[in-house]
Design a protein around this motif. Structure first.
Motif, PDB file in Angstrom:
ATOM      1  N   VAL A   1       0.881  -1.298  -0.110  1.00  0.00           N
ATOM      2  CA  VAL A   1       0.092  -0.081   0.002  1.00  0.00           C
ATOM      3  C   VAL A   1       1.015   1.141  -0.012  1.00  0.00           C
ATOM      4  O   VAL A   1       1.931   1.114   0.333  1.00  0.00           O
ATOM      5  CB  VAL A   1      -0.857   0.114   1.353  1.00  0.00           C
ATOM      6  CG1 VAL A   1      -1.897  -1.178   1.220  1.00  0.00           C
ATOM      7  CG2 VAL A   1       0.007   0.204   2.617  1.00  0.00           C
ATOM      8  N   GLY A   2       0.338   2.340  -0.223  1.00  0.00           N
ATOM      9  CA  GLY A   2       1.124   3.751  -0.247  1.00  0.00           C
ATOM     10  C   GLY A   2       1.573   3.946   1.178  1.00  0.00           C
ATOM     11  O   GLY A   2       0.764   3.645   2.197  1.00  0.00           O
ATOM     12  N   LEU A   3       2.673   4.494   1.394  1.00  0.00           N
ATOM     13  CA  LEU A   3       3.298   4.879   2.584  1.00  0.00           C
ATOM     14  C   LEU A   3       2.223   5.671   3.616  1.00  0.00           C
ATOM     15  O   LEU A   3       1.985   5.130   4.843  1.00  0.00           O
ATOM     16  CB  LEU A   3       4.559   5.635   2.609  1.00  0.00           C
ATOM     17  CG  LEU A   3       5.093   6.112   3.891  1.00  0.00           C
ATOM     18  CD1 LEU A   3       5.619   5.075   4.746  1.00  0.00           C
ATOM     19  CD2 LEU A   3       6.000   7.248   3.631  1.00  0.00           C
ATOM     20  N   PHE A   4       1.458   6.400   2.874  1.00  0.00           N
ATOM     21  CA  PHE A   4       0.510   7.425   3.492  1.00  0.00           C
ATOM     22  C   PHE A   4      -0.777   6.554   3.837  1.00  0.00           C
ATOM     23  O   PHE A   4      -1.684   7.188   4.747  1.00  0.00           O
ATOM     24  CB  PHE A   4       0.201   8.692   2.803  1.00  0.00           C
ATOM     25  CG  PHE A   4       1.588   9.519   2.588  1.00  0.00           C
ATOM     26  CD1 PHE A   4       2.417   9.866   3.704  1.00  0.00           C
ATOM     27  CD2 PHE A   4       2.127   9.659   1.467  1.00  0.00           C
ATOM     28  CE1 PHE A   4       3.561  10.559   3.819  1.00  0.00           C
ATOM     29  CE2 PHE A   4       3.444  10.612   1.332  1.00  0.00           C
ATOM     30  CZ  PHE A   4       3.921  10.653   2.491  1.00  0.00           C
ATOM     31  N   ALA A   5      -0.846   5.568   3.408  1.00  0.00           N
ATOM     32  CA  ALA A   5      -2.237   4.570   3.754  1.00  0.00           C
ATOM     33  C   ALA A   5      -1.670   3.377   4.588  1.00  0.00           C
ATOM     34  O   ALA A   5      -2.451   2.386   4.765  1.00  0.00           O
ATOM     35  CB  ALA A   5      -2.414   3.623   2.508  1.00  0.00           C
ATOM     36  N   SER A   6      -0.546   3.710   5.238  1.00  0.00           N
ATOM     37  CA  SER A   6       0.034   2.754   6.283  1.00  0.00           C
ATOM     38  C   SER A   6       0.276   3.427   7.609  1.00  0.00           C
ATOM     39  O   SER A   6       0.421   4.864   7.640  1.00  0.00           O
ATOM     40  CB  SER A   6       1.389   2.115   5.900  1.00  0.00           C
ATOM     41  OG  SER A   6       2.189   2.995   6.034  1.00  0.00           O
ATOM     42  N   ARG A   7       0.678   2.715   8.669  1.00  0.00           N
ATOM     43  CA  ARG A   7       0.988   2.971   9.842  1.00  0.00           C
ATOM     44  C   ARG A   7       2.395   2.969  10.219  1.00  0.00           C
ATOM     45  O   ARG A   7       3.267   2.906  11.129  1.00  0.00           O
ATOM     46  CB  ARG A   7       0.416   2.721  11.228  1.00  0.00           C
ATOM     47  CG  ARG A   7      -1.174   2.892  10.982  1.00  0.00           C
ATOM     48  CD  ARG A   7      -1.444   4.176  12.020  1.00  0.00           C
ATOM     49  NE  ARG A   7      -2.691   4.453  11.729  1.00  0.00           N
ATOM     50  CZ  ARG A   7      -3.539   4.285  13.212  1.00  0.00           C
ATOM     51  NH1 ARG A   7      -2.902   4.075  14.334  1.00  0.00           N
ATOM     52  NH2 ARG A   7      -4.772   4.737  13.239  1.00  0.00           N
ATOM     53  N   SER A   8       3.248   2.976   8.900  1.00  0.00           N
ATOM     54  CA  SER A   8       4.687   2.693   9.061  1.00  0.00           C
ATOM     55  C   SER A   8       5.238   3.855   9.855  1.00  0.00           C
ATOM     56  O   SER A   8       5.072   5.045   9.442  1.00  0.00           O
ATOM     57  CB  SER A   8       5.076   2.460   7.664  1.00  0.00           C
ATOM     58  OG  SER A   8       6.900   2.425   7.773  1.00  0.00           O
TER      59      SER A   8
END
Length: 163
Positions: free
Chosen positions: A80-87
Motif C-alpha cells: 500500500v502507499g506509505l501514507f495509507a499505512s502506519r509505518s
C-alpha cells in the motif's frame, strides 16, 4: 522544499529499549510517563481533566529510508502507499499515540502503555476530545477488506501475535 526545526518539550519514559509494541497497550501495567522540560510545566494546567491525550514524538532511532510503497508486516505481502499505512519509516518520522492519563505529578504525566522506546523526544501533547476526535462514520480503509476481525483486534490493541 523548505526546512524547519522542532524542539523537544521533554522525553518519553518507557520500559522499552530494543523492541516495543506496534500500538499502545492500554492494559500494560509497567511504568510509562512523559517528562516535560521545566519551562512547559505550566502548560499542564487542567490536562488531568481529560481521559486521553495525543502524544506526538520524534522517532529518533530509525535507520531505514522511507519508501512510498510499503508492505505492512501483517498484510501478507500486500503493498500500500506509505501514507495509507502506519509505518514509522516516513519522510518526517513523527509518531502519534493516544494514551490514557493516569495522573500528573510535577513535570510528569503518567500514562497507560506506550509504543515507543525509552527517552524518545516528546514534541507535543494535545487533549483527545471525544466530540471532536471520535468520528462515527470512520472505517478501516483497505484493511477492512483484508483482515479478519480477530486479527485486526490484536493489532488495534497492540497485542503481540503471529502474523
Amino acid at each position: 522544499m523548505s526546512e524547519f526545526s522542532l524542539r523537544s518539550i521533554g522525553s518519553i519514559r518507557t520500559p522499552y529499549f530494543d523492541s516495543a509494541p506496534y500500538q499502545p497497550v492500554d492494559t500494560d501495567e509497567q511504568e510509562f510517563y512523559l517528562q516535560l522540560n521545566s519551562e512547559y510545566v505550566a502548560g499542564l494546567k487542567d490536562l488531568d481533566s481529560f481521559t486521553y491525550i495525543y502524544i506526538l514524538y520524534y522517532i529518533d532511532r530509525l535507520k531505514a529510508e522511507p519508501k512510498m510503497e510499503v508492505a505492512p508486516p501483517w498484510a501478507a505481502g500486500q503493498e500500500v502507499g506509505l501514507f495509507a499505512s502506519r509505518s514509522p519509516v516516513r519522510p518526517n518520522p513523527i509518531g502519534l499515540s493516544v494514551v490514557r492519563v493516569k495522573k500528573i505529578s510535577g513535570n510528569r504525566i503518567y500514562t497507560s502503555g506506550l509504543d515507543v522506546f525509552d527517552n524518545t523526544p516528546l514534541l507535543d501533547i494535545k487533549p483527545y476530545i471525544n466530540d471532536l476526535d471520535s468520528k462515527c462514520d470512520a472505517n478501516n480503509g483497505w484493511v477492512q477488506n483484508f483482515e479478519s476481525d480477530e486479527h485486526m483486534a490484536l493489532h488495534i490493541q497492540g497485542i503481540p501475535h503471529d502474523y
